[in-house]
Design a protein around this motif. Structure first.
Motif, PDB file in Angstrom:
ATOM      1  N   ALA A   1       7.872  16.824  -2.366  1.00 47.72           N
ATOM      2  CA  ALA A   1       6.521  17.569  -3.864  1.00 47.72           C
ATOM      3  C   ALA A   1       6.736  17.153  -4.745  1.00 47.72           C
ATOM      4  CB  ALA A   1       7.392  19.368  -3.650  1.00 47.72           C
ATOM      5  N   ASN A   2       7.694  16.077  -5.226  1.00 43.50           N
ATOM      6  CA  ASN A   2       7.294  15.126  -6.250  1.00 43.50           C
ATOM      7  C   ASN A   2       6.291  14.367  -6.192  1.00 43.50           C
ATOM      8  OD1 ASN A   2       8.612  13.104  -6.119  1.00 43.50           O
ATOM      9  ND2 ASN A   2       9.890  13.218  -7.638  1.00 43.50           N
ATOM     10  N   VAL A   3       5.364  13.820  -5.167  1.00 43.76           N
ATOM     11  CA  VAL A   3       4.401  12.636  -5.272  1.00 43.76           C
ATOM     12  C   VAL A   3       3.293  13.540  -5.979  1.00 43.76           C
ATOM     13  CG1 VAL A   3       3.284  11.350  -3.670  1.00 43.76           C
ATOM     14  CG2 VAL A   3       5.795  11.525  -3.491  1.00 43.76           C
ATOM     15  N   VAL A   4       3.230  12.254  -7.085  1.00 47.31           N
ATOM     16  CA  VAL A   4       1.589  13.113  -7.777  1.00 47.31           C
ATOM     17  C   VAL A   4       0.124  12.138  -7.130  1.00 47.31           C
ATOM     18  CG1 VAL A   4       2.708  13.940  -9.331  1.00 47.31           C
ATOM     19  CG2 VAL A   4       2.546  12.544  -9.439  1.00 47.31           C
ATOM     20  N   ASP A   5       1.168  10.692  -7.181  1.00 45.31           N
ATOM     21  CA  ASP A   5       0.036   9.381  -6.610  1.00 45.31           C
ATOM     22  C   ASP A   5      -0.180   8.817  -6.305  1.00 45.31           C
ATOM     23  OD1 ASP A   5      -2.758   8.393  -6.983  1.00 45.31           O
ATOM     24  OD2 ASP A   5      -2.921   8.627  -9.646  1.00 45.31           O
ATOM     25  N   GLU A   6      -1.124   8.208  -5.590  1.00 48.57           N
ATOM     26  CA  GLU A   6      -0.319   6.461  -5.734  1.00 48.57           C
ATOM     27  C   GLU A   6      -0.611   5.243  -5.892  1.00 48.57           C
ATOM     28  OE1 GLU A   6      -0.694   7.098  -1.102  1.00 48.57           O
ATOM     29  OE2 GLU A   6       0.747   8.424  -0.341  1.00 48.57           O
ATOM     30  N   LEU A   7      -0.445   4.056  -5.586  1.00 50.35           N
ATOM     31  CA  LEU A   7      -1.132   2.919  -5.907  1.00 50.35           C
ATOM     32  C   LEU A   7      -1.610   2.607  -4.259  1.00 50.35           C
ATOM     33  CD1 LEU A   7       1.749   1.369  -9.026  1.00 50.35           C
ATOM     34  CD2 LEU A   7      -0.640   2.537  -8.898  1.00 50.35           C
ATOM     35  N   ALA A   8      -2.011   1.531  -4.169  1.00 45.64           N
ATOM     36  CA  ALA A   8      -2.813   0.451  -3.162  1.00 45.64           C
ATOM     37  C   ALA A   8      -1.798  -0.742  -3.407  1.00 45.64           C
ATOM     38  CB  ALA A   8      -3.970   0.131  -2.794  1.00 45.64           C
ATOM     39  N   ALA A   9      -1.757  -1.652  -2.748  1.00 44.78           N
ATOM     40  CA  ALA A   9      -1.025  -3.342  -2.055  1.00 44.78           C
ATOM     41  C   ALA A   9      -1.818  -3.645  -4.073  1.00 44.78           C
ATOM     42  CB  ALA A   9      -1.278  -3.828  -1.671  1.00 44.78           C
ATOM     43  N   GLY A  10      -1.202  -4.176  -4.551  1.00 47.16           N
ATOM     44  CA  GLY A  10      -1.647  -5.052  -5.914  1.00 47.16           C
ATOM     45  C   GLY A  10      -2.307  -4.301  -7.226  1.00 47.16           C
ATOM     46  N   GLU A  11      -2.346  -2.975  -7.013  1.00 45.73           N
ATOM     47  CA  GLU A  11      -3.004  -2.002  -7.965  1.00 45.73           C
ATOM     48  C   GLU A  11      -2.128  -1.866  -8.871  1.00 45.73           C
ATOM     49  OE1 GLU A  11      -4.145   2.423  -8.865  1.00 45.73           O
ATOM     50  OE2 GLU A  11      -4.023   1.751  -6.230  1.00 45.73           O
ATOM     51  N   GLU A  12      -3.278  -2.696 -10.179  1.00 52.00           N
ATOM     52  CA  GLU A  12      -2.377  -2.765 -11.561  1.00 52.00           C
ATOM     53  C   GLU A  12      -1.721  -1.040 -12.121  1.00 52.00           C
ATOM     54  OE1 GLU A  12      -3.296  -5.565 -14.100  1.00 52.00           O
ATOM     55  OE2 GLU A  12      -3.332  -7.520 -12.071  1.00 52.00           O
ATOM     56  N   ALA A  13      -1.076  -0.886 -13.559  1.00 50.80           N
ATOM     57  CA  ALA A  13      -0.827   0.130 -13.545  1.00 50.80           C
ATOM     58  C   ALA A  13       0.300  -0.105 -15.251  1.00 50.80           C
ATOM     59  CB  ALA A  13       0.254   2.048 -13.452  1.00 50.80           C
ATOM     60  N   ASP A  14      -0.513   0.402 -16.125  1.00 47.83           N
ATOM     61  CA  ASP A  14       0.929   0.563 -17.840  1.00 47.83           C
ATOM     62  C   ASP A  14       1.913   1.402 -17.458  1.00 47.83           C
ATOM     63  OD1 ASP A  14      -1.695  -1.240 -19.421  1.00 47.83           O
ATOM     64  OD2 ASP A  14      -1.705   0.855 -19.864  1.00 47.83           O
ATOM     65  N   ALA A  15       3.163   0.572 -17.761  1.00 48.85           N
ATOM     66  CA  ALA A  15       3.868   1.429 -17.529  1.00 48.85           C
ATOM     67  C   ALA A  15       5.060   1.137 -18.799  1.00 48.85           C
ATOM     68  CB  ALA A  15       5.037   0.484 -17.014  1.00 48.85           C
TER      69      ALA A  15
ATOM     70  N   ASP B   1       0.801  -0.950  -0.167  1.00 48.54           N
ATOM     71  CA  ASP B   1      -0.293  -0.077   0.115  1.00 48.54           C
ATOM     72  C   ASP B   1       0.780   1.220  -0.194  1.00 48.54           C
ATOM     73  OD1 ASP B   1      -2.737  -0.054  -0.230  1.00 48.54           O
ATOM     74  OD2 ASP B   1      -2.745  -0.669   1.914  1.00 48.54           O
ATOM     75  N   GLY B   2       0.418   2.058  -0.993  1.00 45.29           N
ATOM     76  CA  GLY B   2       0.677   3.558  -0.663  1.00 45.29           C
ATOM     77  C   GLY B   2       2.336   3.929  -1.333  1.00 45.29           C
ATOM     78  N   VAL B   3       2.681   2.935  -2.740  1.00 43.74           N
ATOM     79  CA  VAL B   3       3.408   3.038  -3.231  1.00 43.74           C
ATOM     80  C   VAL B   3       3.170   4.525  -4.655  1.00 43.74           C
ATOM     81  CG1 VAL B   3       4.745   2.258  -5.461  1.00 43.74           C
ATOM     82  CG2 VAL B   3       3.738   0.739  -3.778  1.00 43.74           C
ATOM     83  N   ARG B   4       4.646   5.027  -3.818  1.00 45.87           N
ATOM     84  CA  ARG B   4       3.799   6.416  -4.727  1.00 45.87           C
ATOM     85  C   ARG B   4       4.650   6.385  -5.727  1.00 45.87           C
ATOM     86  NH1 ARG B   4       7.324   8.193   0.349  1.00 45.87           N
ATOM     87  NH2 ARG B   4       5.440   8.693   1.945  1.00 45.87           N
ATOM     88  N   ILE B   5       3.564   7.406  -6.662  1.00 42.69           N
ATOM     89  CA  ILE B   5       3.793   8.131  -8.515  1.00 42.69           C
ATOM     90  C   ILE B   5       4.281   9.656  -8.082  1.00 42.69           C
ATOM     91  CG2 ILE B   5       3.137   8.069 -10.489  1.00 42.69           C
ATOM     92  CD1 ILE B   5       0.501   6.231  -9.404  1.00 42.69           C
ATOM     93  N   ARG B   6       5.938   9.349  -8.384  1.00 42.20           N
ATOM     94  CA  ARG B   6       6.026  10.583  -8.478  1.00 42.20           C
ATOM     95  C   ARG B   6       6.509  11.699 -10.153  1.00 42.20           C
ATOM     96  NH1 ARG B   6       8.750  11.531  -3.914  1.00 42.20           N
ATOM     97  NH2 ARG B   6       9.572   9.667  -2.548  1.00 42.20           N
ATOM     98  N   ASN B   7       6.486  11.967 -10.095  1.00 38.26           N
ATOM     99  CA  ASN B   7       6.858  13.537 -11.310  1.00 38.26           C
ATOM    100  C   ASN B   7       8.364  13.752 -11.843  1.00 38.26           C
ATOM    101  OD1 ASN B   7       8.069  15.379 -10.178  1.00 38.26           O
ATOM    102  ND2 ASN B   7       6.458  17.206 -10.547  1.00 38.26           N
ATOM    103  N   ALA B   8       8.739  13.025 -11.453  1.00 37.66           N
ATOM    104  CA  ALA B   8      10.760  12.942 -11.951  1.00 37.66           C
ATOM    105  C   ALA B   8      10.891  11.526 -11.038  1.00 37.66           C
ATOM    106  CB  ALA B   8      10.951  13.994 -11.880  1.00 37.66           C
ATOM    107  N   PRO B   9      12.057  11.191 -11.753  1.00 37.84           N
ATOM    108  CA  PRO B   9      12.275  10.004 -10.633  1.00 37.84           C
ATOM    109  C   PRO B   9      13.696   9.773 -10.191  1.00 37.84           C
ATOM    110  CG  PRO B   9      13.588   9.898 -12.940  1.00 37.84           C
ATOM    111  CD  PRO B   9      12.587  11.145 -13.386  1.00 37.84           C
ATOM    112  N   VAL B  10      13.105  11.177  -8.942  1.00 36.99           N
ATOM    113  CA  VAL B  10      14.255  12.110  -8.204  1.00 36.99           C
ATOM    114  C   VAL B  10      13.394  11.225  -6.437  1.00 36.99           C
ATOM    115  CG1 VAL B  10      14.752  14.008  -7.077  1.00 36.99           C
ATOM    116  CG2 VAL B  10      15.163  13.448  -9.281  1.00 36.99           C
ATOM    117  N   PRO B  11      13.676  10.639  -6.132  1.00 44.14           N
ATOM    118  CA  PRO B  11      13.174   9.929  -4.362  1.00 44.14           C
ATOM    119  C   PRO B  11      13.440  10.985  -3.586  1.00 44.14           C
ATOM    120  CG  PRO B  11      15.462   8.852  -4.437  1.00 44.14           C
ATOM    121  CD  PRO B  11      14.910  10.216  -5.493  1.00 44.14           C
ATOM    122  N   GLU B  12      14.293  11.778  -3.405  1.00 44.61           N
ATOM    123  CA  GLU B  12      14.493  13.303  -2.396  1.00 44.61           C
ATOM    124  C   GLU B  12      13.799  13.995  -1.994  1.00 44.61           C
ATOM    125  OE1 GLU B  12      17.178  12.201  -4.622  1.00 44.61           O
ATOM    126  OE2 GLU B  12      18.315  11.148  -3.643  1.00 44.61           O
ATOM    127  N   ASP B  13      12.790  14.268  -3.013  1.00 46.39           N
ATOM    128  CA  ASP B  13      11.745  15.542  -3.252  1.00 46.39           C
ATOM    129  C   ASP B  13      10.337  14.570  -2.839  1.00 46.39           C
ATOM    130  OD1 ASP B  13      10.752  17.676  -3.154  1.00 46.39           O
ATOM    131  OD2 ASP B  13      10.757  17.948  -5.700  1.00 46.39           O
TER     132      ASP B  13
END
Length: 107
Positions: A63-77, A49-61
């Motif tokens: 402020a760049n979190v734009v969304d989250e995924l729940a456990a088992g939630e799928e997304a196109d990549a 749960d709570g896997v963060r989707i960021r607007n850039a591949p930078v973990p330290e910021d």
């Protein structure tokens, strides 16, 4: 009856050539395996749960979190990975550590 002379003959020949060219190009794409089959698209699932989707591949910021995924939630990549993040789409990146490609997908 329609007489094909001069300009009409040239236009008819050009239209016919265009149709044949489009058909040949489409046939070549099908033979090369360019399909929109579900198994051809990369797709990932969140491991927790709570896997963060960021607007850039930078973990330290934070402020760049734009969304989250729940456990088992799928997304196109996509197949693109930078700094330990997989690109989902433009402006959407997720950590490869907290996601897993679905079996049979081309990631």
């Amino acid at each position: 009856m329609l007489k094909l002379t001069g300009k009409r003959t040239v236009i008819a020949a050009a239209l016919l050539a265009g149709v044949v060219l489009l058909y040949v190009q489409g046939n070549e794409e099908r033979q090369q395996g360019n399909t929109s089959s579900e198994t051809a698209t990369c797709r990932v699932a969140a491991k927790e749960d709570g896997v963060r989707i960021r607007n850039a591949p930078v973990p330290e910021d934070p402020a760049n979190v734009v969304d989250e995924l729940a456990a088992g939630e799928e997304a196109d990549a996509t197949t693109e990975i930078q700094n330990g993040f997989r690109k989902l789409s433009e402006g959407r990146w997720v950590s490869v550590e907290f996601t897993q490609p679905l079996e049979g997908r081309k990631c």
